[in-house]
Motif scaffolding. Structure first.
Motif, mmCIF file in Angstrom:
data_model
loop_
_atom_site.group_PDB
_atom_site.id
_atom_site.type_symbol
_atom_site.label_atom_id
_atom_site.label_comp_id
_atom_site.label_asym_id
_atom_site.label_seq_id
_atom_site.Cartn_x
_atom_site.Cartn_y
_atom_site.Cartn_z
ATOM 1 N N LYS A 26 -7.332 -0.372 -10.513
ATOM 2 C CA LYS A 26 -7.560 1.070 -10.681
ATOM 3 C C LYS A 26 -7.000 1.896 -9.525
ATOM 4 O O LYS A 26 -7.057 3.116 -9.556
ATOM 5 C CB LYS A 26 -9.059 1.344 -10.785
ATOM 6 N N THR A 27 -6.464 1.229 -8.512
ATOM 7 C CA THR A 27 -6.041 1.902 -7.293
ATOM 8 C C THR A 27 -4.752 2.685 -7.470
ATOM 9 O O THR A 27 -3.789 2.196 -8.038
ATOM 10 C CB THR A 27 -5.849 0.861 -6.166
ATOM 11 N N ARG A 28 -4.759 3.904 -6.962
ATOM 12 C CA ARG A 28 -3.547 4.725 -6.910
ATOM 13 C C ARG A 28 -2.935 4.650 -5.521
ATOM 14 O O ARG A 28 -1.733 4.583 -5.362
ATOM 15 C CB ARG A 28 -3.893 6.176 -7.258
ATOM 16 N N ILE A 29 -3.776 4.659 -4.496
ATOM 17 C CA ILE A 29 -3.346 4.536 -3.104
ATOM 18 C C ILE A 29 -4.341 3.623 -2.392
ATOM 19 O O ILE A 29 -5.549 3.780 -2.542
ATOM 20 C CB ILE A 29 -3.306 5.904 -2.390
ATOM 21 N N GLY A 30 -3.815 2.688 -1.621
ATOM 22 C CA GLY A 30 -4.666 1.800 -0.841
ATOM 23 C C GLY A 30 -4.475 2.054 0.638
ATOM 24 O O GLY A 30 -3.350 2.138 1.128
ATOM 25 N N LEU A 52 -3.508 -7.026 0.473
ATOM 26 C CA LEU A 52 -2.293 -6.399 1.004
ATOM 27 C C LEU A 52 -1.082 -6.728 0.154
ATOM 28 O O LEU A 52 -0.259 -5.858 -0.127
ATOM 29 C CB LEU A 52 -2.045 -6.867 2.443
ATOM 30 N N SER A 53 -0.956 -7.976 -0.248
ATOM 31 C CA SER A 53 0.185 -8.384 -1.063
ATOM 32 C C SER A 53 0.266 -7.566 -2.341
ATOM 33 O O SER A 53 1.345 -7.115 -2.734
ATOM 34 C CB SER A 53 0.095 -9.873 -1.404
ATOM 35 N N GLU A 54 -0.861 -7.377 -2.986
ATOM 36 C CA GLU A 54 -0.875 -6.613 -4.235
ATOM 37 C C GLU A 54 -0.502 -5.156 -3.997
ATOM 38 O O GLU A 54 0.309 -4.580 -4.726
ATOM 39 C CB GLU A 54 -2.256 -6.709 -4.893
ATOM 40 N N LEU A 55 -1.071 -4.534 -2.979
ATOM 41 C CA LEU A 55 -0.770 -3.135 -2.690
ATOM 42 C C LEU A 55 0.679 -2.955 -2.248
ATOM 43 O O LEU A 55 1.330 -1.974 -2.612
ATOM 44 C CB LEU A 55 -1.738 -2.591 -1.642
ATOM 45 N N LEU A 56 1.202 -3.897 -1.467
ATOM 46 C CA LEU A 56 2.601 -3.830 -1.053
ATOM 47 C C LEU A 56 3.527 -3.988 -2.247
ATOM 48 O O LEU A 56 4.531 -3.274 -2.368
ATOM 49 C CB LEU A 56 2.905 -4.910 -0.009
ATOM 50 N N ALA A 57 3.201 -4.892 -3.149
ATOM 51 C CA ALA A 57 4.036 -5.138 -4.320
ATOM 52 C C ALA A 57 4.134 -3.907 -5.206
ATOM 53 O O ALA A 57 5.164 -3.659 -5.830
ATOM 54 C CB ALA A 57 3.495 -6.320 -5.119
ATOM 55 N N ARG A 58 3.054 -3.125 -5.266
ATOM 56 C CA ARG A 58 3.058 -1.928 -6.112
ATOM 57 C C ARG A 58 3.389 -0.666 -5.323
ATOM 58 O O ARG A 58 3.285 0.437 -5.845
ATOM 59 C CB ARG A 58 1.694 -1.774 -6.793
ATOM 60 N N ASP A 59 3.782 -0.820 -4.042
ATOM 61 C CA ASP A 59 4.175 0.311 -3.204
ATOM 62 C C ASP A 59 3.064 1.353 -3.109
ATOM 63 O O ASP A 59 3.306 2.555 -3.238
ATOM 64 C CB ASP A 59 5.472 0.931 -3.736
ATOM 65 N N GLN A 60 1.831 0.876 -2.898
ATOM 66 C CA GLN A 60 0.682 1.780 -2.857
ATOM 67 C C GLN A 60 -0.088 1.723 -1.541
ATOM 68 O O GLN A 60 -1.192 2.231 -1.463
ATOM 69 C CB GLN A 60 -0.292 1.429 -3.985
#
Length: 106
Positions: A26-30, A52-60
């Motif tokens: 559900k994250t837009r920005i982490g 971190l890996s997930e947020l980095l992969a989605r550029d968030q």
């Protein structure tokens, strides 16, 4: 804006990793508050590394360096250290919080 914070929002007795997974979906920005202790957890390959890996992969991901330099971050995680973010060495936590609020309000 709504804020999801794993330590606060995961109810005791629920599957920890599944709740984190739902929160990330559900994250837009982490935001990641990068401290010396956080860098040690990344090196250990714990939950922080997966998030971190997930947020980095989605550029968030927006890192906030606190008590560490971006050179120290890059030494542990070049990808994380290459992200534009904030540093409490440059601005107070209050100023950083205001900048983040402005950013997510868009």
């Amino acid at each position: 804006m709504s804020v999801w914070f794993s330590e606060k929002d995961i109810v005791l007795g629920t599957p920890f990793m599944r709740e984190i997974d739902k929160g990330l979906a559900k994250t837009r920005i982490g935001l990641a508050l990068i401290t010396p202790a956080f860098l040690k957890r990344i090196e250990g390959g714990g939950v922080s590394e997966k998030e971190l890996s997930e947020l980095l992969a989605r550029d968030q991901l927006i890192p906030v360096a606190h008590g560490v330099t971006y050179d120290e971050i890059r030494a542990v995680s070049p990808l994380l250290g290459s992200r534009n973010g904030f540093s409490t060495e440059d601005d107070s936590l209050e100023v950083v919080a205001k900048k983040i609020a402005e950013l997510v309000a868009v």
